[in-house]
Design a protein around this motif. Structure first.
Motif, PDB file in Angstrom:
ATOM      1  N   MET A  32      42.893 101.236  59.720  1.00  0.00           N
ATOM      2  CA  MET A  32      43.474 100.437  58.666  1.00  0.00           C
ATOM      3  C   MET A  32      42.407  99.495  58.111  1.00  0.00           C
ATOM      4  O   MET A  32      41.501  99.086  58.809  1.00  0.00           O
TER       5      MET A  32
ATOM      6  N   ASP B 284      40.893  95.959  56.192  1.00  0.00           N
ATOM      7  CA  ASP B 284      40.983  94.542  56.552  1.00  0.00           C
ATOM      8  C   ASP B 284      42.247  93.894  55.994  1.00  0.00           C
ATOM      9  O   ASP B 284      42.735  92.926  56.544  1.00  0.00           O
ATOM     10  N   SER B 285      42.746  94.406  54.882  1.00  0.00           N
ATOM     11  CA  SER B 285      43.944  93.813  54.295  1.00  0.00           C
ATOM     12  C   SER B 285      45.187  94.467  54.886  1.00  0.00           C
ATOM     13  O   SER B 285      45.237  95.666  55.112  1.00  0.00           O
ATOM     14  N   THR B 286      46.183  93.631  55.129  1.00  0.00           N
ATOM     15  CA  THR B 286      47.437  94.117  55.692  1.00  0.00           C
ATOM     16  C   THR B 286      48.256  94.766  54.592  1.00  0.00           C
ATOM     17  O   THR B 286      48.434  94.176  53.526  1.00  0.00           O
TER      18      THR B 286
ATOM     19  N   SER C 296      51.550  96.050  52.515  1.00  0.00           N
ATOM     20  CA  SER C 296      52.873  95.462  52.300  1.00  0.00           C
ATOM     21  C   SER C 296      53.871  96.576  52.007  1.00  0.00           C
ATOM     22  O   SER C 296      53.560  97.530  51.292  1.00  0.00           O
TER      23      SER C 296
ATOM     24  N   CYS D 261      57.747  99.761  60.291  1.00  0.00           N
ATOM     25  CA  CYS D 261      56.879  98.626  59.954  1.00  0.00           C
ATOM     26  C   CYS D 261      56.529  97.810  61.194  1.00  0.00           C
ATOM     27  O   CYS D 261      55.398  97.330  61.318  1.00  0.00           O
TER      28      CYS D 261
ATOM     29  N   ILE E 111      54.020  94.688  60.616  1.00  0.00           N
ATOM     30  CA  ILE E 111      54.340  94.106  59.313  1.00  0.00           C
ATOM     31  C   ILE E 111      55.850  93.989  59.142  1.00  0.00           C
ATOM     32  O   ILE E 111      56.616  94.695  59.778  1.00  0.00           O
TER      33      ILE E 111
ATOM     34  N   ASN F  25      52.349  98.534  49.053  1.00  0.00           N
ATOM     35  CA  ASN F  25      51.335  97.770  48.318  1.00  0.00           C
ATOM     36  C   ASN F  25      51.665  97.694  46.827  1.00  0.00           C
ATOM     37  O   ASN F  25      50.787  97.799  45.978  1.00  0.00           O
TER      38      ASN F  25
END
Length: 86
Positions: free
Chosen positions: A1, A3-5, A7, A30, A35, A66
């Motif tokens: 994955m 660095d950004s989580t 959504s 999730c 998340i 996202n």
């Protein structure tokens, strides 16, 4: 994955039975990725974002990954897990 989580957002509306089922499917998926599922009621959001209801209001539930449409009516679990793993 990366660095950004990622959504995950569920577009829904009050009284939508399919939306409730989709939410129950999304929560454990999730959770496996650490998340939370964001829930947006398109009817409530229409006051500030009428385009959201115009775009998605007739085919709920819609899963956004996202901010982009990932699936609607049914949660595509295998695809969502694969996309969240990237």
């Amino acid at each position: 994955m990366s660095d950004s989580t990622p959504s995950v957002t569920l577009l829904t509306r009050d009284g939508c039975g399919l939306c409730a089922v989709a939410l129950e499917q999304l929560r454990p998926i999730c959770a496996d990725f650490g998340i939370e599922v964001a829930i947006v009621d398109v009817d409530e959001a229409a006051a500030t974002d009428p385009a959201l209801r115009a775009e998605y209001g007739d085919r709920l539930p819609v899963v956004l990954l996202n901010g982009r449409e990932h699936s609607y009516f049914d949660v595509d679990e295998a695809r969502l897990r694969a996309d969240l793993s990237r």
